[in-house]
Design a protein around this motif. Structure first.
Motif, PDB file in Angstrom:
ATOM      1  N   PHE A 226       0.427  -1.034  -0.044  1.00  0.00           N
ATOM      2  CA  PHE A 226      -0.197  -0.132  -0.095  1.00  0.00           C
ATOM      3  C   PHE A 226       0.820   1.191   0.170  1.00  0.00           C
ATOM      4  N   ALA A 227       1.470   0.957   0.856  1.00  0.00           N
ATOM      5  CA  ALA A 227       3.186   2.679   0.719  1.00  0.00           C
ATOM      6  C   ALA A 227       4.157   2.767  -0.692  1.00  0.00           C
ATOM      7  N   ALA A 228       3.761   1.820  -1.567  1.00  0.00           N
ATOM      8  CA  ALA A 228       4.661   1.328  -2.861  1.00  0.00           C
ATOM      9  C   ALA A 228       4.754   2.939  -3.757  1.00  0.00           C
ATOM     10  N   GLU A 229       3.820   4.010  -2.996  1.00  0.00           N
ATOM     11  CA  GLU A 229       3.603   5.246  -3.990  1.00  0.00           C
ATOM     12  C   GLU A 229       2.274   5.905  -2.952  1.00  0.00           C
ATOM     13  N   ARG A 230       2.550   7.054  -2.724  1.00  0.00           N
ATOM     14  CA  ARG A 230       1.759   8.283  -2.325  1.00  0.00           C
ATOM     15  C   ARG A 230       2.822   9.195  -2.399  1.00  0.00           C
ATOM     16  N   GLN A 231       1.698  10.654  -2.833  1.00  0.00           N
ATOM     17  CA  GLN A 231       2.428  12.602  -3.264  1.00  0.00           C
ATOM     18  C   GLN A 231       2.486  12.683  -1.394  1.00  0.00           C
ATOM     19  N   PRO A 232       3.838  13.048  -1.559  1.00  0.00           N
ATOM     20  CA  PRO A 232       3.864  13.930  -0.102  1.00  0.00           C
ATOM     21  C   PRO A 232       3.010  14.646  -0.174  1.00  0.00           C
ATOM     22  N   GLY A 233       2.646  14.973   1.069  1.00  0.00           N
ATOM     23  CA  GLY A 233       1.783  15.964   1.401  1.00  0.00           C
ATOM     24  C   GLY A 233       0.609  15.583   1.392  1.00  0.00           C
ATOM     25  N   GLU A 234       0.313  14.312   1.211  1.00  0.00           N
ATOM     26  CA  GLU A 234      -1.353  13.584   0.935  1.00  0.00           C
ATOM     27  C   GLU A 234      -2.210  11.983   1.423  1.00  0.00           C
TER      28      GLU A 234
ATOM     29  N   CYS B 109      -3.048   3.468   6.579  1.00  0.00           N
ATOM     30  CA  CYS B 109      -2.543   5.070   7.046  1.00  0.00           C
ATOM     31  C   CYS B 109      -1.293   5.368   5.941  1.00  0.00           C
ATOM     32  N   ILE B 110      -0.964   5.432   5.850  1.00  0.00           N
ATOM     33  CA  ILE B 110       0.058   6.563   5.019  1.00  0.00           C
ATOM     34  C   ILE B 110       0.532   7.788   5.314  1.00  0.00           C
ATOM     35  N   ASN B 111       1.120   8.523   6.463  1.00  0.00           N
ATOM     36  CA  ASN B 111       0.935  10.251   5.772  1.00  0.00           C
ATOM     37  C   ASN B 111       2.527  10.448   5.997  1.00  0.00           C
TER      38      ASN B 111
ATOM     39  N   VAL C 262      19.629   6.972   4.405  1.00  0.00           N
ATOM     40  CA  VAL C 262      19.018   7.318   3.706  1.00  0.00           C
ATOM     41  C   VAL C 262      18.556   8.675   3.378  1.00  0.00           C
ATOM     42  N   GLY C 263      18.263   9.426   3.989  1.00  0.00           N
ATOM     43  CA  GLY C 263      17.921  11.218   3.528  1.00  0.00           C
ATOM     44  C   GLY C 263      16.660  11.162   3.144  1.00  0.00           C
ATOM     45  N   GLY C 264      15.709  10.284   3.673  1.00  0.00           N
ATOM     46  CA  GLY C 264      14.388   9.976   2.833  1.00  0.00           C
ATOM     47  C   GLY C 264      13.459  11.264   3.916  1.00  0.00           C
ATOM     48  N   ARG C 265      12.350  11.285   4.107  1.00  0.00           N
ATOM     49  CA  ARG C 265      11.305  11.975   4.474  1.00  0.00           C
ATOM     50  C   ARG C 265      10.669  11.244   5.325  1.00  0.00           C
ATOM     51  N   SER C 266      10.662  11.341   7.313  1.00  0.00           N
ATOM     52  CA  SER C 266       9.748  11.038   7.936  1.00  0.00           C
ATOM     53  C   SER C 266       8.320  10.450   8.004  1.00  0.00           C
ATOM     54  N   GLU C 267       7.467   9.210   7.195  1.00  0.00           N
ATOM     55  CA  GLU C 267       6.731   9.352   6.713  1.00  0.00           C
ATOM     56  C   GLU C 267       6.093   8.372   8.186  1.00  0.00           C
ATOM     57  N   SER C 268       4.359   8.362   8.710  1.00  0.00           N
ATOM     58  CA  SER C 268       4.062   7.618   9.002  1.00  0.00           C
ATOM     59  C   SER C 268       3.487   6.542   8.630  1.00  0.00           C
ATOM     60  N   TRP C 269       3.834   5.486   8.479  1.00  0.00           N
ATOM     61  CA  TRP C 269       3.305   3.899   8.461  1.00  0.00           C
ATOM     62  C   TRP C 269       2.049   3.618   9.593  1.00  0.00           C
ATOM     63  N   MET C 270       0.409   3.640   9.109  1.00  0.00           N
ATOM     64  CA  MET C 270      -0.281   2.842  10.137  1.00  0.00           C
ATOM     65  C   MET C 270      -1.062   1.797  10.003  1.00  0.00           C
TER      66      MET C 270
END
Length: 225
Positions: A65-73, A97-99, A149-157
């Motif tokens: 489910f997290a394979a694709e997600r627009q940042p900010g959405e 939920c991926i955020n 890794v140098g990425g953005r922090s994402e919350s995966w629920m």
């Protein structure tokens, strides 16, 4: 270490190895990190109770489910997993939920569910450092503490709930999406408000108002708090 904790740790490692093998060379490292973060902080009973296929199926579903997600959405879905359709079931309705990672997410989501009279049975909430390409596709996953890794922090629920009929899926999803929007607005405002408070504290130091110093100290202490 408690024997059950040892058993849990061994099971998490076995699950991490299985998902890593499924993902192949390109995603193996990230998948293993993800599984360890997903289940490593869970209660012992939540890892030792379900069967291997249900645990692996839940992890695989969230990863995919997290394979694709627009940042900010926020990206959210609700479904009832079945062995025939998903390869696992677990017996409960699942909310994923991926955020972008931000404060207040878990409490806001669980309180919204409570307000809808939905019982939350399980909450798994790994926070990961994620790198995506220009098409928002997942490229790398690592620990937030891993600077490489140098990425953005994402919350995966991953949440499991009961007392939720399929007829209510749309209602619950709409409510949670609204709540996540409110959380983002609150967090954005909160940061701006904190900056304004810091500016005001500096202004008091630079040009204090003509009032007793004791009052200035009290106001400053309140703003710092």
């Amino acid at each position: 270490m408690d024997p059950r904790e040892q058993e849990k740790a061994a099971r998490v490692e076995a699950l991490a190895a299985r998902l890593a093998e499924e993902m192949g060379e390109g995603g193996a490292t990230g998948a293993a990190v993800f599984v360890r973060e997903l289940y490593g902080h869970a209660a012992v009973a939540d890892v030792l109770g379900p069967g291997d296929e249900d645990l692996l199926g839940a992890a695989r579903a969230l990863w995919q489910f997290a394979a694709e997600r627009q940042p900010g959405e926020p990206k959210l879905r609700i479904y009832q997993p079945t062995r025939a359709g998903h390869g696992w079931d677990g017996g409960n309705v699942v909310i994923e939920c991926i955020n972008d990672d931000m404060a207040f997410i878990v409490d806001s989501v669980t309180q919204a569910l409570k307000g809808l009279d939905v019982d939350t049975l399980l909450v798994l909430h790994p926070i990961l450092s994620v790198e995506r390409d220009e098409q928002a596709r997942l490229q790398r996953v690592g620990l937030v503490s891993d600077e490489a890794v140098g990425g953005r922090s994402e919350s995966w629920m991953h949440l499991q709930v009961r007392r939720l009929t399929r007829q209510r899926f749309g209602e619950v999803q709409a409510r949670l999406e609204a709540v996540l929007g409110d959380v983002r607005a609150a967090v954005d405002d909160w940061k701006a408000m904190r900056r304004r408070v810091r500016d005001q504290i500096r202004e008091f130091d630079r040009d204090p108002p003509r009032v007793p110093k004791r009052e200035i100290r009290e106001v400053g202490a309140f703003l710092e708090w």
